[in-house]
Design a protein around this motif. Structure first.
Motif, short mmCIF file in Angstrom:
data_model
loop_
_atom_site.label_atom_id
_atom_site.label_comp_id
_atom_site.label_asym_id
_atom_site.label_seq_id
_atom_site.Cartn_x
_atom_site.Cartn_y
_atom_site.Cartn_z
N ALA A 12 -31.25 18.02 5.25
CA ALA A 12 -30.52 16.30 4.53
C ALA A 12 -31.59 16.09 4.05
O ALA A 12 -31.73 14.77 2.99
CB ALA A 12 -29.37 15.86 5.45
N GLU A 13 -32.74 15.88 4.31
CA GLU A 13 -33.55 15.16 3.63
C GLU A 13 -34.42 15.49 2.24
O GLU A 13 -34.68 14.49 1.45
CB GLU A 13 -35.03 14.70 4.37
N ARG A 14 -33.89 16.25 2.22
CA ARG A 14 -34.84 17.28 0.65
C ARG A 14 -33.56 17.99 -0.20
O ARG A 14 -33.63 17.50 -1.51
CB ARG A 14 -35.41 18.15 1.32
N LEU A 36 -39.49 9.90 3.91
CA LEU A 36 -40.09 11.35 3.67
C LEU A 36 -40.78 11.97 4.42
O LEU A 36 -41.34 12.85 4.54
CB LEU A 36 -39.55 12.32 2.09
N TYR A 61 -38.16 5.86 -0.59
CA TYR A 61 -37.59 7.60 0.07
C TYR A 61 -39.25 8.50 0.92
O TYR A 61 -38.99 9.12 1.46
CB TYR A 61 -36.43 8.09 -0.60
N PHE A 109 -27.70 1.96 -2.16
CA PHE A 109 -29.04 3.36 -1.24
C PHE A 109 -29.49 2.76 -0.68
O PHE A 109 -30.21 3.93 0.77
CB PHE A 109 -29.28 3.31 -2.52
N VAL A 120 -27.34 2.51 3.07
CA VAL A 120 -27.66 4.10 3.44
C VAL A 120 -29.15 4.63 3.45
O VAL A 120 -28.42 5.91 4.95
CB VAL A 120 -26.32 4.90 2.33
N PHE A 121 -29.65 4.64 3.22
CA PHE A 121 -30.57 5.67 3.44
C PHE A 121 -31.96 4.66 4.40
O PHE A 121 -33.03 5.70 4.19
CB PHE A 121 -31.78 6.04 2.14
N ILE A 162 -30.11 15.34 -1.05
CA ILE A 162 -29.59 13.92 -0.61
C ILE A 162 -27.56 14.24 -1.21
O ILE A 162 -27.93 14.25 -2.59
CB ILE A 162 -30.55 12.38 -1.32
N ASP A 163 -27.49 13.78 -0.30
CA ASP A 163 -26.12 13.51 -0.85
C ASP A 163 -25.90 12.18 -0.73
O ASP A 163 -26.19 11.16 -0.08
CB ASP A 163 -24.86 13.34 0.58
N THR A 164 -25.60 11.50 -2.62
CA THR A 164 -26.15 9.70 -2.83
C THR A 164 -24.79 9.17 -2.32
O THR A 164 -23.60 10.34 -2.65
CB THR A 164 -26.92 9.76 -4.01
#
Lengths: 324, 358
Positions: free
Chosen positions: A50-52, B151, B147, B178, B181-182, A54-56
């Motif tokens: 899920a980190e690569r 990562l 992000y 965003f 959420v992230f 990515i549902d935004t």
């Protein structure tokens, strides 16, 4: 070699490039667990995490803006805009940000982002699921605009797009996602950007097209052949910066050109193609450059078949060029 | 919901010991010198524009505490996504003054080849991202960079600057949402200088504050006295540390005031009462900090004068060098559109060499 559909070829290109380059990330709406509404990313969420993949949240300007920020610091993001018709909320991010970072910073900052967007009509989608917005992006300095018409090209061009140092708007003819099937070379075979494909050779008239109308041109060419007319069909593949030599070389040979696309006529890419042909091959022309295009209307629902260029309209244009 | 206003410097020049960030004497002196430099740059920028020597200028007069206090909290490796008024932050991150002033002239002393109007600079080495005119477009980009850092497991923070006007944009919303959420390592720093060109904050939002909007995104919001350099430093440092520690984003609203017009193209007397501006001149963030330094025994009147004189001299010297540089070469018009020049720009490059054939 394997036989697959165009959407499978897109899927394979994404997966293979992600294996090859850990900097590649995908982002967009419903692309993770759901695999994308057209299933272009099916299984990639499970495979790469899920980190690569990515549902935004649902916000195109956020998706493209986020992709730009990722690219500024070394990632290679591939953003999916669910339908090209939904790309306009991200228009400023694409036109004034993505396309301009290299220029406005004199090369200090670059944003190698690929934006994939299913484009064009033919699926009974009406105005908001059928548009062809390529002209906006061709007009924008700093972008590559690409549109494949075969599975092999879809895979090879997308691989090249993901390796390109500049942003790429990658328009996918959604009408061909499952209807175009063909042989696709195995891993690692990229198709270079900026090179057109001669779909069929001919000496009487050149049809310049791309995306879903390539098969329209092929159909028209096959019919014309029965009447003794040899039509050369050029699939641009990369719309901009285009393969000018392929087009001018062909028109110098045939002396006649028909440009064919789904997008509306006025200020469509066909207008630029016609202008370039007359600037660079005027003395070879035996007839005016003809345009076969969509109408200058919003994309219709009920009258979609009438709106979309077909073999009949293309043949008429070919015939008119021959009898001029 | 009214968030508390964070203040360190009291009216009498003393510091609230509870919130005082505890900077050492040298750090306090640097803060003061950088605030003076920013003021000197504004004075010169305005004069250069009025004299027709540069085309445009955007000042930060009155906002030096917000600029320098927040910028001083950044560490090497942090990224800055500035707005066009954040030259003070850029300078603190290592953007050379000579490049900043070169950019104002847009000649060959501008490392970005005169591509943008004044105040639209950048510095890749300092991780200061290229400034854009449309407001708040940099905020979702800041989320993407954060992000990327997350990562890769890098312990850095990414700060995005904007103003009260920017808080009305869709991009502000997308970025907050965003980032929430992230849980990206972001700090969103709003310099609420009370005006977006002519429009007061009441025309941007009916919310109690801009910081209050953070609640809707599930992230902390902080209100700080933007004319208090120590308070700004304190809250920004805390938010950056929080981001680097993986605890997610923070929205900071620094309440300050734009003493000058929006830009040299604007005339603020059309929409602001003179008394209001005068009242804010009395709250000058540099004088306020000077009073504190004097109370600590780190500054006296002659030294204060000398710091300003030194800052003006540095700006003057740099202007002289940059202004003397030759114009950008015509051929550079078509460079840097793509990594490799495509055929149509090769053609157009010829036109820059032979203008008569254009």
């Amino acid at each position: 070699m394997a036989t697959m559909t165009l959407v499978q070829a897109i899927h394979d290109a994404l997966g293979e490039e992600m294996e090859r380059d850990p900097r590649i990330v995908l982002l967009g709406e419903d692309i993770g667990k759901n695999g994308g509404v057209f299933r272009a990313t099916e299984g990639l969420w499970e495979r790469f995490g899920a980190e690569r993949v990515i549902d935004t949240p649902l916000a195109e300007a956020g998706i493209v803006g986020m992709a730009i920020g990722m690219a500024l610091d070394g990632l290679r993001p591939v953003a999916e805009i669910q339908f090209a018709d939904f790309i306009y909320p991200a228009f400023d991010q694409i036109v004034s940000e993505l396309a301009k970072f290299r220029y406005r910073s004199a090369g200090q900052f670059t944003a190698p982002v690929v934006i994939r967007a299913p484009s064009g009509g033919g699926i009974k989608g009406g105005h908001y699921h059928s548009q062809s917005p390529e002209a906006y992006f061709i007009h924008t300095a700093g972008l590559n605009v690409v549109m494949p018409s075969t599975p092999a090209d879809a895979k090879g061009l997308l691989a090249s797009a993901m390796r390109d140092p500049d942003p790429v708007i990658f328009l996918e003819p959604k009408a061909l996602y499952r209807t175009a099937k063909g042989e696709v070379p195995d891993a690692g075979s990229a198709v270079p950007l900026g090179k057109a494909r001669i779909v069929r050779k001919g000496s009487d008239v050149t049809v310049v097209t791309y995306g879903a109308t390539v098969r329209v041109a092929e159909e028209a060419a096959a019919q014309a052949e029965g009447e003794g007319t040899a039509v050369e069909v050029i699939d641009l593949r990369t719309l901009w910066p285009m393969d000018i030599e392929a087009v001018i070389g062909s028109v110098e040979k045939t002396g006649r050109a028909v440009v064919l696309h789904e997008a509306p006529r006025t200020c469509g890419f066909g207008a630029e193609l016609a202008a370039l042909i007359q600037e660079k091959a005027f003395l070879h022309l035996k007839a005016p450059v003809a345009r076969v295009t969509g109408f200058d209307t919003p994309f219709p629902y009920a009258l979609e078949k009438l709106y979309l260029p077909d073999a009949r309209r293309t043949r008429n244009a070919i015939a008119a060029a021959l009898s001029f | 919901m009214e968030l508390p206003l964070r203040v360190v410097l009291r009216e009498d020049g003393s510091a609230d010991p509870e919130l005082d960030p505890g900077l050492d004497d040298e750090a306090l002196r640097i803060l003061f010198r950088k605030m003076a430099l920013l003021r000197a740059l504004d004075e010169k920028g305005l004069n250069l524009q009025r004299a027709g020597r540069i085309g445009f200028y955007i000042g930060a007069t009155g906002q030096e505490a917000a600029e320098i206090g927040s910028g001083f909290a950044l560490e090497e490796g942090d990224w800055v996504f500035p707005s066009y008024r954040d030259q003070g932050v850029a300078l603190l991150q290592g953007y050379p003054l000579s490049e900043l002033i070169g950019q104002l002239f847009g000649n060959s002393s501008d490392v970005t080849k005169g591509r943008q109007m004044p105040n639209h600079w950048c510095d890749r080495a300092a991780r200061v991202v290229s400034v854009s005119s449309p407001v708040a477009t940099q905020l979702p980009q800041a989320v993407g960079t954060a992000y990327a850092a997350k990562l890769r497991g890098e312990k850095i923070a990414v700060i995005g600057y904007f103003g009260d006007g920017g808080s009305s944009t869709g991009e502000f919303h997308a970025a907050m949402n965003f980032a929430g959420v992230f849980r990206t390592p972001n700090v969103f720093f709003c310099s609420n200088n009370r005006y977006a060109i002519s429009l007061p904050v009441a025309r941007q939002t009916a919310a109690a504050s801009i910081a209050a909007k953070a609640a809707a995104y599930g992230i902390p919001g902080v209100r700080v006295d933007g004319n208090d350099v120590l308070a700004v430093f304190r809250v920004t440092r805390d938010a950056l540390e929080r981001a680097r520690a993986g605890e997610g984003p923070t929205l900071i609203e620094a309440l300050t005031y734009r003493i000058g017009s929006h830009s040299t193209s604007d005339d603020a007397t059309r929409y602001r009462p003179a008394e209001e501006v005068e009242a804010w001149r009395g709250k000058d963030p540099i004088k306020r900090f000077a009073a504190h330094l004097k109370q600590r025994g780190l500054l006296d009147d002659p030294e204060e004068k000398a710091v300003f004189e030194e800052a003006r001299e540095e700006v003057r010297r740099t202007v002289a060098v940059c202004e003397a540089a030759p114009p950008v070469p015509p051929e550079s018009l078509v460079e840097d559109v793509y990594a490799e020049m495509p055929w149509h720009l090769e053609e157009q490059r010829e036109w820059t060499r032979m203008p008569e054939k254009r």
